[in-house]
Design an enzyme around this catalytic site. Structure first.
Site, short mmCIF file in Angstrom:
data_model
loop_
_atom_site.label_atom_id
_atom_site.label_comp_id
_atom_site.label_asym_id
_atom_site.label_seq_id
_atom_site.Cartn_x
_atom_site.Cartn_y
_atom_site.Cartn_z
N ARG A 21 0.87 -1.18 -0.10
CA ARG A 21 -0.16 -0.05 -0.10
C ARG A 21 1.04 1.24 -0.01
NH1 ARG A 21 -1.73 2.96 4.58
NH2 ARG A 21 -3.83 4.09 4.15
N ARG A 25 1.00 4.24 -2.90
CA ARG A 25 0.35 5.37 -2.61
C ARG A 25 1.35 6.60 -2.83
NH1 ARG A 25 -4.79 4.81 1.07
NH2 ARG A 25 -5.83 3.80 -0.22
N SER A 105 14.71 -14.38 -0.96
CA SER A 105 14.23 -13.35 -1.83
C SER A 105 15.26 -12.28 -2.55
CB SER A 105 13.07 -12.64 -1.24
OG SER A 105 12.11 -13.92 -0.79
N ASP A 127 10.31 -14.58 10.51
CA ASP A 127 11.62 -14.94 11.37
C ASP A 127 12.49 -14.02 12.22
OD1 ASP A 127 10.35 -17.27 10.37
OD2 ASP A 127 12.06 -17.60 8.90
N GLY A 185 7.16 -15.85 29.92
CA GLY A 185 7.75 -16.25 31.18
C GLY A 185 8.09 -17.67 30.98
N LYS A 215 3.22 -25.23 39.62
CA LYS A 215 1.94 -26.09 39.12
C LYS A 215 2.19 -26.48 37.72
CE LYS A 215 -0.19 -26.22 43.30
NZ LYS A 215 1.10 -26.39 43.86
N HIS A 250 1.59 -22.73 11.29
CA HIS A 250 1.11 -21.54 10.35
C HIS A 250 0.22 -20.65 11.10
CE1 HIS A 250 3.07 -24.16 7.59
NE2 HIS A 250 3.47 -23.19 6.93
N GLN A 252 0.78 -18.75 13.43
CA GLN A 252 1.63 -17.70 14.05
C GLN A 252 1.86 -16.71 12.81
OE1 GLN A 252 5.41 -19.73 15.88
NE2 GLN A 252 4.37 -21.34 14.71
O1 F6P Z 1 10.08 -18.17 6.56
C1 F6P Z 1 8.97 -18.14 7.22
C2 F6P Z 1 8.64 -19.26 7.92
O2 F6P Z 1 7.31 -19.21 8.32
C3 F6P Z 1 9.44 -20.18 8.76
O3 F6P Z 1 9.38 -19.75 9.94
C4 F6P Z 1 9.27 -21.51 8.68
O4 F6P Z 1 10.08 -22.40 8.74
C5 F6P Z 1 8.86 -21.58 7.14
O5 F6P Z 1 8.38 -20.18 6.67
C6 F6P Z 1 7.72 -22.49 6.65
O6 F6P Z 1 7.29 -22.62 5.43
P1 F6P Z 1 6.13 -23.14 4.48
O7 F6P Z 1 4.96 -22.23 4.69
O8 F6P Z 1 6.63 -23.16 3.19
O9 F6P Z 1 5.45 -24.17 5.17
#
Ligand code: F6P
Length: 319
Positions: A21, A25, A105, A127, A185, A215, A250, A252
């Site tokens: 974006r 822009r 890349s 990463d 933590g 615990k 994924h 994350q």
């Molecule tokens: O580089 C980003 C990442 O999410 C890494 O943390 C992970 O090892 C990799 O891509 C997973 O790749 P893919 O989405 O191709 O399974």
């Protein structure tokens, strides 16, 4: 510079859309036409390129992923494939290219810059493993996602007297595990830098339970370091904790980018356009000591990995 293009490549990262974006822009304010390349380098060699107008990037700021799509194209190391990419750009009179992605890349961008395309890289990866920049786009959102998940796991583990062994992403690099370990933590982190001493972990789990009356416990391991299920089983067998494991995966990488990633991506997108206007090819945009700066891509790629000694010390002193 009259026409520039953008591509996103490698694993997607929340905040990539904010960068797209910003580039669109800022460039259009300077009367530069912007083109979006679909699905990374693979779309570039196939000529999947379309004009991006300001309206195409409205309402994308809050969206995770990348509206351009992404891919990994290992064949892009071949000269013939790179020549195809150059041809696709030159036939459209596109002189400048912004590549948003990780180190793989960046290598592609460097090759294209050697072949006469003015290329600039923006670090887009959860990463946080690109040398030369303190932060990469997507890292803070992924960190937020991990902390959110671990908070929930902590609730249930404390009710059941459990130890959770959690694998986080990061492609074997330590930032996500280290920072989430501090933010959550956790009792242990396992990264390339900490190494892995299973006997010691089991011994400490017994100590935490017997001597400190804990615990529940949380162990966060970087991807590709250990078999989290195996460690959880051993904890069940040799301690009073019941061990459970989870690979966050994924999840994350998804979700709406946090403000930090949106702002970083916008700053970097603006700077990338400025670099292209100055015909600065083969550079990547970095955040260093709170300033947005440029570095040569080859220098960034050849730099030694970041060692986060002070952060490891902090983790150790907090446990
Ligand atoms: O580089 C980003 C990442 O999410 C890494 O943390 C992970 O090892 C990799 O891509 C997973 O790749 P893919 O989405 O191709 O399974």
């Amino acid at each position: 510079m009259k026409k520039i293009a953008i591509l996103t490549s490698g694993g997607d990262a929340p905040g990539m859309n904010a960068a797209i974006r910003a580039i669109t822009r800022v460039a259009s304010k300077k009367n530069i036409e912007v083109y979006g390349i679909m699905d990374g380098y693979s779309g570039l060699v196939k000529g999947h390129i379309k004009r991006l107008e300001n309206s195409d990037v409205s309402e994308v700021l809050s969206r995770g992923g990348t509206i351009l799509g992404s891919s990994r194209l290992p064949e892009f190391i071949e000269d013939e494939v790179q020549q195809k990419a150059v041809k696709e750009l030159q036939s459209r009179e596109i002189e400048g290219l912004v590549v948003i992605g990780g180190d793989g890349s960046y290598r592609g961008a460097l090759e294209l810059s050697h072949k006469g395309i003015c290329c600039v890289g923006i670090p887009g990866t959860i990463d946080n493993d690109i040398n030369g920049t303190d932060e990469t786009i997507g890292f803070h959102t992924a960190l937020y996602n991990i902390v959110d998940a671990v908070n929930k796991l902590r609730d249930t583990s404390s009710s059941h007297h459990r130890c959770f062994v959690i694998e986080v992403m990061g492609n074997n690099r330590d930032s996500l595990a280290l920072y989430s370990g501090i933010a959550c933590g956790s009792e242990f982190i396992i990264t390339k830098n900490t190494g892995y001493d299973e006997d010691y972990i089991v011994k400490m789990m017994n100590y935490y339970e017997k001597e400190q009356g804990k615990k529940h416990a949380i162990i966060i391991a970087s991807e590709k370091m250990i078999d989290v299920e195996k460690l959880a089983e051993r904890i069940s067998l040799e301690t009073h904790f019941s061990g459970r494991s989870i690979v966050l995966g994924h999840i994350q990488r998804g979700g709406s980018p946090v403000p930090q990633d949106r702002i970083l991506a916008s700053q970097m997108g603006q700077y990338a356009v400025e670099l292209l206007m100055d015909h600065q090819s083969g550079y990547c945009v970095c955040k260093k000591d709170n300033h947005i700066v440029a570095r040569k891509i080859d220098e960034a790629l050849n730099d030694v990995n970041k060692i986060q000694g002070k952060m490891y010390q902090l983790f150790d002193e907090l446990v």
